[in-house]
Design a protein around this motif. Structure first.
Motif, PDB file in Angstrom:
ATOM      1  N   MET A   1      10.626   7.067 -10.659  1.00 33.92           N
ATOM      2  CA  MET A   1      10.285   7.332  -9.259  1.00 33.92           C
ATOM      3  C   MET A   1      10.540   6.066  -8.453  1.00 33.92           C
ATOM      4  O   MET A   1      11.489   5.352  -8.715  1.00 33.92           O
ATOM      5  N   GLY A   2       9.710   5.749  -7.482  1.00 33.01           N
ATOM      6  CA  GLY A   2       9.902   4.524  -6.729  1.00 33.01           C
ATOM      7  C   GLY A   2      10.038   4.798  -5.246  1.00 33.01           C
ATOM      8  O   GLY A   2       9.661   5.853  -4.749  1.00 33.01           O
ATOM      9  N   TYR A   3      10.612   3.817  -4.529  1.00 34.42           N
ATOM     10  CA  TYR A   3      10.750   3.906  -3.089  1.00 34.42           C
ATOM     11  C   TYR A   3      12.079   4.563  -2.716  1.00 34.42           C
ATOM     12  O   TYR A   3      13.082   4.408  -3.413  1.00 34.42           O
ATOM     13  N   ILE A   4      12.091   5.276  -1.593  1.00 33.97           N
ATOM     14  CA  ILE A   4      13.330   5.820  -1.035  1.00 33.97           C
ATOM     15  C   ILE A   4      13.794   4.822   0.016  1.00 33.97           C
ATOM     16  O   ILE A   4      13.138   4.633   1.043  1.00 33.97           O
ATOM     17  N   ILE A  69      11.947  -3.497   2.162  1.00 31.73           N
ATOM     18  CA  ILE A  69      11.493  -4.818   1.723  1.00 31.73           C
ATOM     19  C   ILE A  69      10.606  -4.699   0.492  1.00 31.73           C
ATOM     20  O   ILE A  69      10.673  -5.530  -0.419  1.00 31.73           O
ATOM     21  N   ALA A  70       9.797  -3.646   0.423  1.00 35.97           N
ATOM     22  CA  ALA A  70       8.918  -3.449  -0.727  1.00 35.97           C
ATOM     23  C   ALA A  70       9.707  -3.320  -2.017  1.00 35.97           C
ATOM     24  O   ALA A  70       9.335  -3.891  -3.051  1.00 35.97           O
ATOM     25  N   ALA A  71      10.810  -2.577  -1.968  1.00 42.92           N
ATOM     26  CA  ALA A  71      11.638  -2.424  -3.164  1.00 42.92           C
ATOM     27  C   ALA A  71      12.210  -3.770  -3.608  1.00 42.92           C
ATOM     28  O   ALA A  71      12.292  -4.063  -4.809  1.00 42.92           O
ATOM     29  N   LYS A 289      -0.653   5.013 -13.417  1.00 40.59           N
ATOM     30  CA  LYS A 289      -1.316   4.033 -12.554  1.00 40.59           C
ATOM     31  C   LYS A 289      -0.306   3.253 -11.707  1.00 40.59           C
ATOM     32  O   LYS A 289      -0.548   2.985 -10.523  1.00 40.59           O
ATOM     33  N   ILE A 290       0.817   2.902 -12.314  1.00 42.51           N
ATOM     34  CA  ILE A 290       1.836   2.137 -11.580  1.00 42.51           C
ATOM     35  C   ILE A 290       2.391   2.961 -10.425  1.00 42.51           C
ATOM     36  O   ILE A 290       2.502   2.475  -9.293  1.00 42.51           O
ATOM     37  N   GLU A 291       2.741   4.205 -10.702  1.00 44.22           N
ATOM     38  CA  GLU A 291       3.323   5.022  -9.638  1.00 44.22           C
ATOM     39  C   GLU A 291       2.297   5.360  -8.565  1.00 44.22           C
ATOM     40  O   GLU A 291       2.626   5.434  -7.377  1.00 44.22           O
ATOM     41  N   THR A 292       1.055   5.559  -8.959  1.00 43.55           N
ATOM     42  CA  THR A 292       0.000   5.791  -7.968  1.00 43.55           C
ATOM     43  C   THR A 292      -0.124   4.594  -7.033  1.00 43.55           C
ATOM     44  O   THR A 292      -0.197   4.744  -5.805  1.00 43.55           O
ATOM     45  N   ALA A 293      -0.143   3.400  -7.606  1.00 40.10           N
ATOM     46  CA  ALA A 293      -0.234   2.187  -6.787  1.00 40.10           C
ATOM     47  C   ALA A 293       0.989   2.045  -5.887  1.00 40.10           C
ATOM     48  O   ALA A 293       0.869   1.688  -4.701  1.00 40.10           O
ATOM     49  N   ARG A 294       2.167   2.324  -6.437  1.00 39.90           N
ATOM     50  CA  ARG A 294       3.403   2.211  -5.649  1.00 39.90           C
ATOM     51  C   ARG A 294       3.359   3.148  -4.434  1.00 39.90           C
ATOM     52  O   ARG A 294       3.750   2.763  -3.330  1.00 39.90           O
ATOM     53  N   GLN A 295       2.885   4.345  -4.637  1.00 39.34           N
ATOM     54  CA  GLN A 295       2.837   5.293  -3.526  1.00 39.34           C
ATOM     55  C   GLN A 295       1.740   4.934  -2.522  1.00 39.34           C
ATOM     56  O   GLN A 295       1.868   5.225  -1.324  1.00 39.34           O
ATOM     57  N   MET A 296       0.676   4.293  -2.977  1.00 39.77           N
ATOM     58  CA  MET A 296      -0.325   3.768  -2.045  1.00 39.77           C
ATOM     59  C   MET A 296       0.298   2.710  -1.144  1.00 39.77           C
ATOM     60  O   MET A 296       0.066   2.676   0.063  1.00 39.77           O
ATOM     61  N   VAL A 297       1.082   1.825  -1.758  1.00 38.36           N
ATOM     62  CA  VAL A 297       1.787   0.795  -0.994  1.00 38.36           C
ATOM     63  C   VAL A 297       2.741   1.448   0.002  1.00 38.36           C
ATOM     64  O   VAL A 297       2.776   1.093   1.189  1.00 38.36           O
ATOM     65  N   ALA A 298       3.530   2.410  -0.465  1.00 40.79           N
ATOM     66  CA  ALA A 298       4.510   3.076   0.396  1.00 40.79           C
ATOM     67  C   ALA A 298       3.831   3.770   1.572  1.00 40.79           C
ATOM     68  O   ALA A 298       4.303   3.689   2.725  1.00 40.79           O
ATOM     69  N   ASN A 299       2.723   4.444   1.317  1.00 42.82           N
ATOM     70  CA  ASN A 299       1.997   5.134   2.381  1.00 42.82           C
ATOM     71  C   ASN A 299       1.532   4.148   3.448  1.00 42.82           C
ATOM     72  O   ASN A 299       1.664   4.401   4.654  1.00 42.82           O
ATOM     73  N   THR A 300       1.014   3.010   3.006  1.00 37.96           N
ATOM     74  CA  THR A 300       0.520   2.015   3.967  1.00 37.96           C
ATOM     75  C   THR A 300       1.661   1.430   4.782  1.00 37.96           C
ATOM     76  O   THR A 300       1.546   1.263   6.003  1.00 37.96           O
ATOM     77  N   LEU A 301       2.771   1.122   4.127  1.00 36.01           N
ATOM     78  CA  LEU A 301       3.914   0.543   4.833  1.00 36.01           C
ATOM     79  C   LEU A 301       4.509   1.535   5.825  1.00 36.01           C
ATOM     80  O   LEU A 301       4.950   1.145   6.917  1.00 36.01           O
ATOM     81  N   ASN A 302       4.541   2.803   5.460  1.00 38.16           N
ATOM     82  CA  ASN A 302       5.024   3.818   6.399  1.00 38.16           C
ATOM     83  C   ASN A 302       4.138   3.874   7.641  1.00 38.16           C
ATOM     84  O   ASN A 302       4.625   4.047   8.765  1.00 38.16           O
ATOM     85  N   LYS A 303       2.830   3.721   7.443  1.00 34.42           N
ATOM     86  CA  LYS A 303       1.915   3.709   8.586  1.00 34.42           C
ATOM     87  C   LYS A 303       2.163   2.486   9.461  1.00 34.42           C
ATOM     88  O   LYS A 303       2.121   2.572  10.698  1.00 34.42           O
TER      89      LYS A 303
END
Length: 378
Positions: A1-4, A69-71, A289-303
């Protein structure tokens, strides 16, 4: 998975991966052992613009989204946590100026960063850690100047920084409303740095005291207005916490990959240990756990990119990701068994690197206070 991510970011991600494979991953082992400043490695990274990823496009940046930048930052953290922290620390030092600076201040800052200059954010003091409002550093107005005195501690990048964003009290009687934020350049008389901290982990990132002794700066170096420094610092940390979560994901991803590779090769009871369901479940839990954390980061950055409030999300992302990192690196050591406790294998270093992510940019205890205040209300 990961960032788009964008096509431009995909190209840059490939470049960063190649750079990290050639210049960081193996070299970091030696810098971890000696604690020396990796001057050649960081000079190359600066020349390639890796400290300038967050420069806004309007000031000459390359126009990446925060997800892009996150990726890139995650890839750096996979190679070495200390390298990623060093790269991101300049972005941290930029934030007070981008949040509260004038157009002239922003332009000057971005020109410095695009020219390869590095920065440091100086908030913490010996008696003002989690209680950032307890700082004792002072700034006294003197004509068209401010005179700064005090000591900051645990300042990431301070030994190599070309500029600093520093908090100091302009009105001791006003509490947090008496704290102001200042931009100070390296070489200013009265500004000096102390001895490097001999740290447990992220030893490729250097940290030390910043000492202010009658340090005179132009009054125009005040960021925002007097008394806004604490608010600016908190806004800075609101953003920075998400990037801590991002780096934690990168280190955890590396730990999981190392554990998988080892478990495929380690033979016990006549078969690779990866064939045991207990090991498979450990790996599965790591991935969850890793992917959950990654998507938490992505959600915050999108906001952030959308201009939507993100303070709660950032605290959650940082807290969860850093707790996750300590758990994942611990399990990686466990999968390696006795070899995981040896410096000859990579997970021992990853485990040491992990701990600081629960501490800097606000301890996880502080994050839970922030989260509770958001959820429960006043």
């Amino acid at each position: 998975m990961g960032y788009i991510i964008s096509d431009d970011a995909k190209d840059l991600l490939g470049d960063i991966k190649n750079f990290c494979d050639k210049e960081v991953r193996e070299q970091a082992k030696e810098y971890d052992r000696t604690g020396e400043w990796a001057e050649d490695m960081y000079n190359k990274a600066r020349e390639l613009g890796y400290t300038a990823l967050e420069v806004p496009e309007e000031y000459g940046g390359i126009g990446l989204s925060r997800i892009d930048i996150a990726a890139l930052l995650e890839e750096m953290a996979k190679a070495d946590a200390g390298f990623a922290v060093t790269m991101s620390a300049t972005s941290l030092a930029m934030k007070p100026v981008l949040i509260a600076g004038s157009q002239e201040q922003k332009k000057k800052l971005c020109e410095l960063v695009l020219d390869g200059k590095m920065g440091a954010f100086a908030l913490t003091e010996p008696d003002a850690g989690s209680d950032a409002s307890a700082g004792r550093a002072t700034a006294v107005k003197d004509g068209d100047s401010y005179i700064l005195n005090g000591r900051k501690c645990f300042i990431t990048n301070a030994p190599a920084a070309d500029f600093f964003c520093i908090t100091a009290m302009t009105d001791k009687s006003a509490g947090v409303k008496g704290i102001s934020m200042f931009f100070v350049e390296k070489g200013t008389p009265g500004l000096s740095t102390g001895k490097d901290e001999d740290k447990m982990g992220i030893r490729g990132s250097h940290t030390c005291d910043v000492v202010l002794e009658d340090c005179r700066i132009p009054a125009e170096n005040l960021l925002g207005k007097e008394g806004q420094g604490f608010k600016i610092a908190m806004q800075t940390l609101d953003q920075a916490r998400t990037w801590v979560g991002c780096m934690a994901v990168g280190v955890a991803q590396r730990a999981m990959e190392e554990a998988i590779a080892y478990a495929k090769e380690r033979i016990q009871f006549g078969k690779p240990i990866i064939k045991n369901q207990v090991i498979q479940f450990k790996i599965a839990d790591m991935a969850i756990k890793i992917e959950t954390a990654r998507q938490m980061v992505a959600n915050t950055l999108n906001k952030m990119d959308a201009g939507i409030p993100y303070g709660l999300d950032s605290a959650i992302a940082k807290c969860y990701a850093s707790d996750m990192l300590v758990e994942v690196t611990s399990e990686a050591v466990q999968i390696f068994g006795g070899y995981g406790y040896s410096r000859e294998y990579p997970v021992e270093k990853l485990y040491r690197d992990a701990k600081i992510f629960q501490i800097f940019e606000g301890t996880n205890e502080i994050q839970r206070i922030v989260i509770a205040n958001h959820v429960i209300g006043k």
